[in-house]
Every structure is written in C-alpha cells, then in structure tokens.
Motif scaffolding. Structure first.
Motif, PDB file in Angstrom:
ATOM      1  N   ILE A  10      24.260  33.124  49.821  1.00 14.47           N
ATOM      2  CA  ILE A  10      24.286  32.910  51.387  1.00 14.47           C
ATOM      3  C   ILE A  10      24.771  31.278  50.978  1.00 14.47           C
ATOM      4  N   GLU A  11      23.654  31.040  49.803  1.00 12.30           N
ATOM      5  CA  GLU A  11      23.451  29.881  49.529  1.00 12.30           C
ATOM      6  C   GLU A  11      24.681  29.392  48.962  1.00 12.30           C
ATOM      7  N   ARG A  62      26.847  27.871  52.623  1.00  8.45           N
ATOM      8  CA  ARG A  62      25.924  27.450  52.904  1.00  8.45           C
ATOM      9  C   ARG A  62      27.092  25.771  52.646  1.00  8.45           C
ATOM     10  N   LYS A  66      20.722  36.470  48.843  1.00  9.72           N
ATOM     11  CA  LYS A  66      20.699  34.941  49.062  1.00  9.72           C
ATOM     12  C   LYS A  66      21.338  34.471  48.505  1.00  9.72           C
ATOM     13  N   ASN A  67      21.865  34.666  47.072  1.00  9.03           N
ATOM     14  CA  ASN A  67      22.480  33.657  46.334  1.00  9.03           C
ATOM     15  C   ASN A  67      24.387  33.664  46.738  1.00  9.03           C
ATOM     16  N   PHE A  86      22.687  34.426  58.696  1.00  7.58           N
ATOM     17  CA  PHE A  86      21.917  34.601  57.814  1.00  7.58           C
ATOM     18  C   PHE A  86      20.933  35.543  56.823  1.00  7.58           C
ATOM     19  N   ASN A  87      20.686  33.673  56.694  1.00  9.77           N
ATOM     20  CA  ASN A  87      19.499  34.034  55.310  1.00  9.77           C
ATOM     21  C   ASN A  87      18.394  33.781  56.676  1.00  9.77           C
ATOM     22  N   ARG A  88      17.982  34.504  57.440  1.00 10.78           N
ATOM     23  CA  ARG A  88      16.932  34.770  58.554  1.00 10.78           C
ATOM     24  C   ARG A  88      16.286  36.309  57.877  1.00 10.78           C
ATOM     25  N   VAL A 100      25.699  31.359  59.138  1.00 10.98           N
ATOM     26  CA  VAL A 100      24.852  31.179  57.446  1.00 10.98           C
ATOM     27  C   VAL A 100      23.423  30.896  57.951  1.00 10.98           C
ATOM     28  N   GLN A 101      22.319  29.998  58.910  1.00 11.45           N
ATOM     29  CA  GLN A 101      21.285  29.928  59.009  1.00 11.45           C
ATOM     30  C   GLN A 101      20.721  31.777  59.250  1.00 11.45           C
ATOM     31  N   THR A 133      18.127  38.312  56.248  1.00 16.18           N
ATOM     32  CA  THR A 133      17.876  38.297  54.680  1.00 16.18           C
ATOM     33  C   THR A 133      16.471  38.023  54.582  1.00 16.18           C
ATOM     34  N   ASN A 134      15.970  37.002  54.412  1.00 10.20           N
ATOM     35  CA  ASN A 134      14.925  36.484  54.087  1.00 10.20           C
ATOM     36  C   ASN A 134      13.423  37.906  54.356  1.00 10.20           C
TER      37      ASN A 134
END
Length: 301
Positions: free
Chosen positions: A290-291, A294, A287-288, A263-265, A260-261, A267-268
């Motif tokens: 992904i949260e 998480r 991002k919504n 994914f966030n990296r 998940v981290q 996407t950012n």
C-alpha cells in the motif's frame, strides 16, 4: 487531449518533458514544458515581456491538456531578420546641447572639443525604435509551438504511466494473494483460541466442573471481537475498484489517492482485530504494498 481515442486506458504520469518549435519569416519560438507531481494544477510561465499578451491563451491550452501537476513553461524567441527597428535623431535636443556647450566655452575659455561621437553618448539624442511585431502572427506561432510541446509531453507522460500501470497490477496481485492467506487463517483464529482456552482451563479445573455454556459464550464473544469478514470484503472491493481505475479513460490520480487511504484503513482494522501472528505478517506485507501504491498514486494525473 485529456481523453484518448479508441477507449484506451488513460493512466498518465505527472512527470514529463515536452518541446515545441515554430519557425516563420525569420522568427523562431521555442516552448519547453516540464511537469512534476502536484495535488492540483499549478502553472509557472517564464515569458519574455513582449509575450505577456499570450499568457492567458497558454494557460487555457495547458489546462485543457493537463488536469493536475506542477507545470513549468519556458518560451524563448529568436529573430534572424534584418528588420530590427529604425534610429531617430532629436535635432532640437542636439542643438540645445551644443548651445549649452558654447555658452560654457565662452564663459570659461576652455576649448570646445565636442564631436559627433560626443553627441552619440548623450542620452535621447539618438534613439532606437523597436520594430513593430505582428502580434497575431506571434500568437499563432506560440500556440503552434505549445501544442507541439504538449503532444510530446503527453507522449512521455503516457509512456511512463503505462509502466506505472504494470507496477500497480503487480502490487494489487500481491495484496490479493495476502488477502487469500488471511481468509484461510481467519477461521483458525477462533479455533485456536477455543483450543488454548480449553487447555488453560483444564490445567486448573476438573473437566467435569467446566461450565460449557459459559465457555461457549466466551468463545463467541472473542469470535465477534476478531471477526474480519466485513473488512476482507471491503478490501476485496477496493482491489476491484483500483483495477477499474487502471482501465479508465480519464484522469484518475485523485481517485487513486482516496482509494489508497481506504486500503490502508481496512488493512489497519484487520491487523488490530485479528490477534494472530500469521494474519499480522500478511497485514504487514499488504501495508508495504500500500505504501508503494501511495507513492505511485501521488505521481498519477
């Protein structure tokens, strides 16, 4: 108990409750287990003092069945048999007490009103000896009860885990749809930039005076700056890896946390490189999701 038979997906929630009872010879041992999410395996046992000798065996049974999560285990013991221990009388102590009372009576002239009831109220004259428990039997009963509790706990955690799995699949599908939109929009970012740049230059410079080579270089530099092909590929790979984890036959919670981290990296990075409102909207939607993943992954064993 950590792996399911038949190749079925593991996917257990860390939240659950299980109860197990063992009854023999008028004795009843009840074990209740409650679990919640935790980064590691954290056990808290509430045992009667005379059951401390089985604590190590309980820890081994729990750690064999559960890989991570906070575990509260409660053991209660009831005994309905009539063998509750015997009483002993310390006659020497009683006679010493009576001798002291007689000496006090003779010295003060007060009436001696000591009775048997008086002696019973004196500590240590009559004492109760606890019945000797069969520790082997209690240990056997305790393990029977804890295994039943763990089976019931496992069933509840597995049921909730399957619900989480369905929810994960929906979120991954949503992220994939957003990524497909980003793939569609990405080539248009450079095209739009080239068109806008040509339009702005044309407002101040005669078309015949435009340096087409320099313009092409500027567009190429911009295209390189906002290129997100690698990030799209990596994010697609992460989606595939997450789907694989959902079908794994072992605890995957920690791997999900890490993924998940990632994914966030990615996407950012896409959001920061692609200077386009259409892509930004898709990034926000990803991002919504992904949260939400998480939060879900934090409760997966």
């Amino acid at each position: 108990m950590k792996k399911l038979l038949g190749g079925c997906a593991y996917m257990h929630s860390m939240t659950g409750y299980g109860k197990g009872v063992s009854k023999r010879d008028g004795k009843t041992i009840t074990i209740e287990i409650k679990t919640v999410n935790h980064r590691f395996l954290d056990c808290n046992f509430k045992l009667p003092r005379n059951f401390l000798f089985v604590e190590d065996k309980l820890k081994k049974a729990v750690s064999k069945a559960i890989s991570r999560g906070h575990v509260d285990l409660y053991l209660t013991y009831e005994q309905s048999s009539t063998d509750e221990g015997a009483y002993t009388v310390d006659l020497e102590l009683a006679n010493n007490y009576l001798a002291a009372v007689k000496k006090l009576t003779d010295g003060t002239g007060l009436e001696n009103d000591v009775t048997v009831s008086t002696l019973l109220r004196v500590g240590d004259i009559v004492t109760r000896q606890e019945a000797v428990e069969d520790e082997d039997l209690l240990c056997e009963m305790t393990l029977e009860a804890v295994n039943l509790a763990l089976e019931n706990l496992k069933s509840m955690r597995e049921k909730e885990g399957q619900s989480q799995k369905v929810d994960f699949v929906k979120k991954l599908d949503s992220i994939k749809d957003c990524l497909e939109h980003i793939k569609e929009f990405a080539p248009k970012v450079v095209e739009d930039y080239r068109a806008n740049l040509n339009a702005r230059i044309a407002e101040v410079v005669e078309p015949s005076l435009i340096d087409k080579q320099r313009l092409a270089t500027e567009v190429a530099l911009y295209a390189d700056h906002c290129a997100i092909d690698e990030e799209i590929t990596r994010l697609s790979t992460h989606i595939a890896n997450m789907r694989s984890l959902l079908e794994a036959n072992e605890p995957v919670g920690r791997k999900m946390d890490f993924l998940v981290q990632e994914f966030n990296r990615e996407t950012n990075t896409i959001g920061s490189k692609a200077n386009d409102m259409r892509i930004t909207n898709e990034v926000l939607a990803i991002k919504n999701e992904i949260e939400k993943m998480r939060e879900q992954a934090a409760n997966v064993e």
